[in-house]
Design a protein around this motif. Structure first.
Motif, PDB file in Angstrom:
ATOM      1  N   ARG A  52     -35.404-115.205  43.151  1.00 32.26           N
ATOM      2  CA  ARG A  52     -36.822-114.674  42.848  1.00 32.26           C
ATOM      3  C   ARG A  52     -37.070-113.216  43.366  1.00 32.26           C
ATOM      4  O   ARG A  52     -37.532-112.376  42.534  1.00 32.26           O
ATOM      5  N   CYS A  56     -37.361-109.878  40.819  1.00 31.37           N
ATOM      6  CA  CYS A  56     -38.505-108.761  41.100  1.00 31.37           C
ATOM      7  C   CYS A  56     -38.063-107.497  41.293  1.00 31.37           C
ATOM      8  O   CYS A  56     -38.731-106.482  40.524  1.00 31.37           O
ATOM      9  N   ALA A  70     -41.237-102.610  45.215  1.00 27.87           N
ATOM     10  CA  ALA A  70     -41.048-104.132  44.906  1.00 27.87           C
ATOM     11  C   ALA A  70     -40.928-104.913  46.284  1.00 27.87           C
ATOM     12  O   ALA A  70     -40.521-106.085  45.943  1.00 27.87           O
ATOM     13  N   SER A  73     -43.500-107.492  47.566  1.00 28.47           N
ATOM     14  CA  SER A  73     -43.539-108.485  46.519  1.00 28.47           C
ATOM     15  C   SER A  73     -42.207-109.490  46.524  1.00 28.47           C
ATOM     16  O   SER A  73     -42.433-110.765  46.227  1.00 28.47           O
ATOM     17  N   ALA A  74     -41.186-108.860  46.683  1.00 32.26           N
ATOM     18  CA  ALA A  74     -40.072-109.733  46.529  1.00 32.26           C
ATOM     19  C   ALA A  74     -40.121-110.766  47.832  1.00 32.26           C
ATOM     20  O   ALA A  74     -39.695-112.072  47.572  1.00 32.26           O
ATOM     21  N   LEU A  77     -42.622-113.545  47.201  1.00 32.65           N
ATOM     22  CA  LEU A  77     -41.953-114.566  46.332  1.00 32.65           C
ATOM     23  C   LEU A  77     -41.081-115.289  47.098  1.00 32.65           C
ATOM     24  O   LEU A  77     -41.401-116.674  46.711  1.00 32.65           O
ATOM     25  N   SER A 196     -42.269-113.419  39.062  1.00 22.99           N
ATOM     26  CA  SER A 196     -41.120-112.471  39.732  1.00 22.99           C
ATOM     27  C   SER A 196     -40.797-111.340  38.682  1.00 22.99           C
ATOM     28  O   SER A 196     -40.771-110.220  39.153  1.00 22.99           O
ATOM     29  N   GLY A 200     -42.669-107.356  39.427  1.00 17.87           N
ATOM     30  CA  GLY A 200     -41.787-106.129  39.194  1.00 17.87           C
ATOM     31  C   GLY A 200     -42.453-105.278  38.326  1.00 17.87           C
ATOM     32  O   GLY A 200     -42.283-103.914  38.705  1.00 17.87           O
TER      33      GLY A 200
END
Length: 301
Positions: A52, A56, A70, A73-74, A77, A196, A200
């Motif tokens: 995931r 992303c 990102a 965010s990665a 996740l 994911s 991104g």
């Protein structure tokens, strides 16, 4: 476009996994509950493919934007995904003793700390996003919105609830069709994979059209991923998978092979994968994501 997908995926893993791993435990460096920290670190460090977070990063890169946008965010996740595995393994859920070839979290730290570790990872994921100063506030808020919807009762948690209800339906001998099974896994598995790609897109500043393409492609990938998981659960071994296989059959769950047969499941897998690839082909730089779509469909564990 024909790709040598295995070499592309290996190259992506080699360049992106160290970036993810270098940031993965940083948010847990401070805190005053050492056993809880050890429990969270145990599951975060248990291996895993980091699918995931890699997807992303690749979604942002597919737009021609730097992957650094990102990274938060990665990591968020992967925190959500890890929390979901800890809770899935609990006796009240799937009751598993093995995950990625190691004892599950509750077997090492006890059920209470396993529940709290999941809670801690869930909430920390949103803290990571909220504190990302590399993104403007609008992108941060939108990323939080996407992740919260995917992880919550409209997404992954809702799918888990429907899955538990499905066991009751099976036990009672009530109807259970293909569309109902797809709904369960669109939420339980697909929502986070979809998020994911969508996250991104959000942090990469995608247009609404491109964001929609990545979101739809993520949904197709999520369906393909779950169909493949069900096929592997029915045909692989515990040694290969690093976890107990055949558990769905034991618990009486409806799976894609049980509903469609192995051949029917393989055809459904091909259809979902090709749908994802068709959508991804519309991106500015689709090669890596297309390679990953093929890899996820052909993986052996």
């Amino acid at each position: 476009m024909t790709l040598q997908f295995e070499s592309v995926v290996k190259a992506d893993i080699a360049r992106l996994t160290p970036l993810i791993e270098s940031r993965l435990l940083t948010p847990l460096s401070e805190g005053e509950a050492p056993k809880l920290k050890d429990s969270m670190v145990y599951s975060l460090s248990a291996g895993g493919k980091r699918i995931r977070p890699i997807l992303c990063l690749l979604a942002t890169e597919s737009l021609g934007e730097p992957i650094e946008l990102a990274v938060s965010s990665a990591v968020a996740l992967e925190y959500i995904h890890t929390y979901s595995l800890i809770h899935d393994d609990l006796p009240a859920m799937d009751d598993d003793d093995l995950r990625r070839g190691k004892p599950t979290n509750h077997k090492v730290f006890g059920e209470g700390h396993a529940i709290l570790a999941g809670d801690g990872l869930l909430t920390e994921a949103f803290c990571i996003l909220a504190m990302d100063q590399g993104l403007d506030s609008d992108r941060r808020v939108e990323a939080i919105k996407v992740l919260s919807q995917a992880a919550g009762w409209r997404g992954m948690v809702g799918g888990q609830s429907l899955d538990l209800e499905g066991e009751v339906l099976v036990e009672a001998g009530k109807p259970y069709d293909y569309e109902h099974l797809k709904l369960i896994h669109r939420l339980k598995t697909g929502a986070l994979l979809q998020a994911s790609l969508e996250m991104g897109a959000v942090v990469g500043g995608a247009t609404s059209n491109i964001r929609g393409i990545l979101k739809e492609a993520g949904s197709a990938l999520g369906l393909a991923f779950q169909i493949k998981d069900d096929i592997l659960d029915a045909t692989s071994t515990s040694e290969t998978m690093g976890k107990r296989v055949g558990k769905d059959e034991v618990k009486g769950k409806i799976t894609f092979p049980k509903l469609l047969g192995l051949d029917g499941s393989k055809n459904a897998l091909i259809k979902a994968t090709e749908q994802a690839i068709m959508l991804l082909g519309q991106l500015p730089n689709p090669n890596s994501l297309v390679a990953w779509a093929r890899y996820l469909a052909e993986r052996t564990k």
